[in-house]
Design a protein around this motif. Structure first.
Motif, short mmCIF file in Angstrom:
data_model
loop_
_atom_site.label_atom_id
_atom_site.label_comp_id
_atom_site.label_asym_id
_atom_site.label_seq_id
_atom_site.Cartn_x
_atom_site.Cartn_y
_atom_site.Cartn_z
N ARG A 147 0.83 -1.21 0.00
CA ARG A 147 0.00 0.00 0.00
C ARG A 147 0.87 1.26 0.00
NH1 ARG A 147 -4.31 1.55 4.81
NH2 ARG A 147 -5.44 3.20 3.69
N PHE A 148 1.90 1.25 0.80
CA PHE A 148 2.81 2.40 0.87
C PHE A 148 3.47 2.65 -0.48
CE2 PHE A 148 6.83 4.50 1.59
CZ PHE A 148 6.54 5.45 2.55
N ASN A 149 3.96 1.58 -1.09
CA ASN A 149 4.66 1.73 -2.37
C ASN A 149 3.77 2.35 -3.44
OD1 ASN A 149 6.92 0.52 -1.26
ND2 ASN A 149 6.42 -1.51 -2.03
N ARG A 150 2.53 1.87 -3.51
CA ARG A 150 1.61 2.37 -4.55
C ARG A 150 1.20 3.82 -4.30
NH1 ARG A 150 -0.58 -2.69 -3.53
NH2 ARG A 150 -2.23 -1.75 -2.28
N LEU A 151 0.69 4.07 -3.09
CA LEU A 151 0.09 5.38 -2.82
C LEU A 151 1.12 6.46 -2.51
CD1 LEU A 151 -3.05 4.29 -0.73
CD2 LEU A 151 -2.85 4.73 -3.19
N ILE A 152 2.11 6.13 -1.73
CA ILE A 152 3.11 7.14 -1.36
C ILE A 152 4.18 7.26 -2.43
CG2 ILE A 152 4.82 7.83 0.35
CD1 ILE A 152 1.88 8.07 1.26
N GLY A 153 4.71 6.11 -2.89
CA GLY A 153 5.71 6.16 -3.95
C GLY A 153 5.17 6.84 -5.20
N GLY A 154 4.01 6.39 -5.67
CA GLY A 154 3.41 6.97 -6.87
C GLY A 154 2.88 8.37 -6.65
N GLY A 155 2.21 8.59 -5.52
CA GLY A 155 1.58 9.89 -5.26
C GLY A 155 2.59 11.01 -5.06
N ILE A 156 3.58 10.79 -4.20
CA ILE A 156 4.58 11.83 -3.97
C ILE A 156 5.51 11.94 -5.18
CG2 ILE A 156 6.46 12.62 -2.47
CD1 ILE A 156 5.06 11.35 -0.12
N GLY A 157 5.70 10.81 -5.90
CA GLY A 157 6.45 10.88 -7.15
C GLY A 157 5.79 11.82 -8.14
N PHE A 158 4.46 11.71 -8.25
CA PHE A 158 3.71 12.62 -9.13
C PHE A 158 3.88 14.06 -8.66
CE2 PHE A 158 -0.03 15.21 -9.92
CZ PHE A 158 -0.18 15.09 -11.30
N TYR A 159 3.72 14.28 -7.36
CA TYR A 159 3.87 15.64 -6.83
C TYR A 159 5.27 16.19 -7.10
CZ TYR A 159 4.81 19.36 -3.53
OH TYR A 159 5.21 20.54 -2.98
N GLY A 160 6.28 15.33 -6.92
CA GLY A 160 7.65 15.77 -7.17
C GLY A 160 7.88 16.18 -8.61
N GLY A 161 7.30 15.45 -9.55
CA GLY A 161 7.42 15.82 -10.95
C GLY A 161 6.58 17.03 -11.31
N PHE A 162 5.43 17.16 -10.66
CA PHE A 162 4.48 18.22 -11.00
C PHE A 162 4.87 19.57 -10.42
CE2 PHE A 162 0.43 20.54 -10.43
CZ PHE A 162 0.00 20.55 -11.75
N LEU A 163 5.23 19.59 -9.13
CA LEU A 163 5.55 20.85 -8.48
C LEU A 163 6.87 20.73 -7.71
CD1 LEU A 163 4.33 23.66 -8.31
CD2 LEU A 163 3.19 22.99 -6.18
N GLY A 164 6.90 19.87 -6.67
CA GLY A 164 8.18 19.51 -6.07
C GLY A 164 8.55 20.03 -4.69
N PRO A 165 8.23 21.28 -4.30
CA PRO A 165 8.71 21.78 -3.01
C PRO A 165 8.28 20.90 -1.83
CG PRO A 165 7.84 23.58 -4.31
CD PRO A 165 7.50 22.32 -5.05
N GLY A 166 9.25 20.55 -1.00
CA GLY A 166 8.94 19.75 0.18
C GLY A 166 8.84 18.26 -0.07
N MET A 167 9.14 17.80 -1.30
CA MET A 167 8.98 16.38 -1.62
C MET A 167 9.76 15.48 -0.68
SD MET A 167 9.88 14.33 -5.14
CE MET A 167 11.48 15.14 -5.25
#
Length: 250
Positions: free
Chosen positions: A136-156
């Motif tokens: 669950r962590f890998n899918r939601l956190i890995g993918g979700g924060i990965g998306f945020y990091g590519g999209f905007l990034g601050p605080g990733m």
């Protein structure tokens, strides 16, 4: 655009400081992006140049954590794959979509996160009971924060570290170490896509990358030697500064 020697040197110094801070608490972009923009670098070029130089700082701290025995890459492989996919989608999306809504919400999310880091007993040198499974962590956190990091990034980096402690029960030293490969994959994915699009300012990016490597090596060594006593207060300060910056800009 050409910089004077002193402006160029100052930007390289900013790269060193950002690498040092990122190795401890993440959010080196809080330092680099505003400086690049203030120096007259256009927004997409600033994002691309920041991604390039930050990759090498993160690689430096990742190698140091791995060599010192604080990082096991095998359990992270699925999360790295999800982070790669999320970062690719996020980087493509930011070149097409408006980030205004996310920028309005982000400061308040960061303030809540800073309060959690400051007062949660999980933010310590001791491991705690996991709340989420690895899958669950890998899918939601890995993918979700990965998306945020590519999209905007601050605080990733801070988001990843808090997630590891809050949801997987990692102590702060281990959480910080495990954050680095995920940030590395996310930023490398974004960097490659920005490079293909021709947005990186190479001379500046390479010089700042060298400074990042040195700063990140020193910062990661401090995390290893001092643990939560260093990471927790620095993380709180960095997260709050980022929130304040975003509120001012809103």
């Amino acid at each position: 655009m050409e910089f004077s020697w002193w402006a160029f040197s100052a930007l390289v110094g900013v790269g060193f400081f950002a690498g040092f801070i990122s190795a401890i608490a993440g959010s080196g972009g809080l330092v680099v992006l505003p400086v690049l923009l203030a120096a007259g670098v256009p927004p997409l070029n600033a994002l691309a140049t920041n991604k390039f130089q930050s990759v090498f700082g993160t690689l430096s701290s990742t190698i140091n954590f791995f060599r010192k025995g604080h990082l096991d890459l095998k359990p992270l492989r699925p999360a790295l794959v999800y982070a790669f996919i999320g970062a690719a989608i996020g980087t493509l999306a930011i070149q097409q979509l408006d980030t205004a809504i996310l920028k309005q919400l982000l400061p308040w999310v960061l303030i809540v996160m800073a309060i959690y880091v400051a007062f949660s007993p999980r933010m310590s040198d001791e491991d705690s009971e996991p709340r989420w499974s690895e899958g669950r962590f890998n899918r939601l956190i890995g993918g979700g924060i990965g998306f945020y990091g590519g999209f905007l990034g601050p605080g990733m980096g801070s988001f990843f570290a808090v997630a590891f402690s809050a949801l997987r029960g990692f102590n702060l030293r281990k959480a910080t170490a495990n954050t680095k490969p995920l940030v590395l994959v996310t930023n490398t994915t974004s960097m490659v896509l920005f490079m293909i699009a021709g947005h990186v300012w190479w001379k500046l990016a390479i010089a700042m990358a060298i400074a990042q490597v040195i700063g990140a090596r020193l910062g990661s060594q401090l995390v290893i030697s001092r643990g939560a006593k260093l990471v927790q207060p620095v993380m709180v300060v960095i997260i709050l500064l980022l929130a304040i910056k975003l509120l001012i800009e809103a």
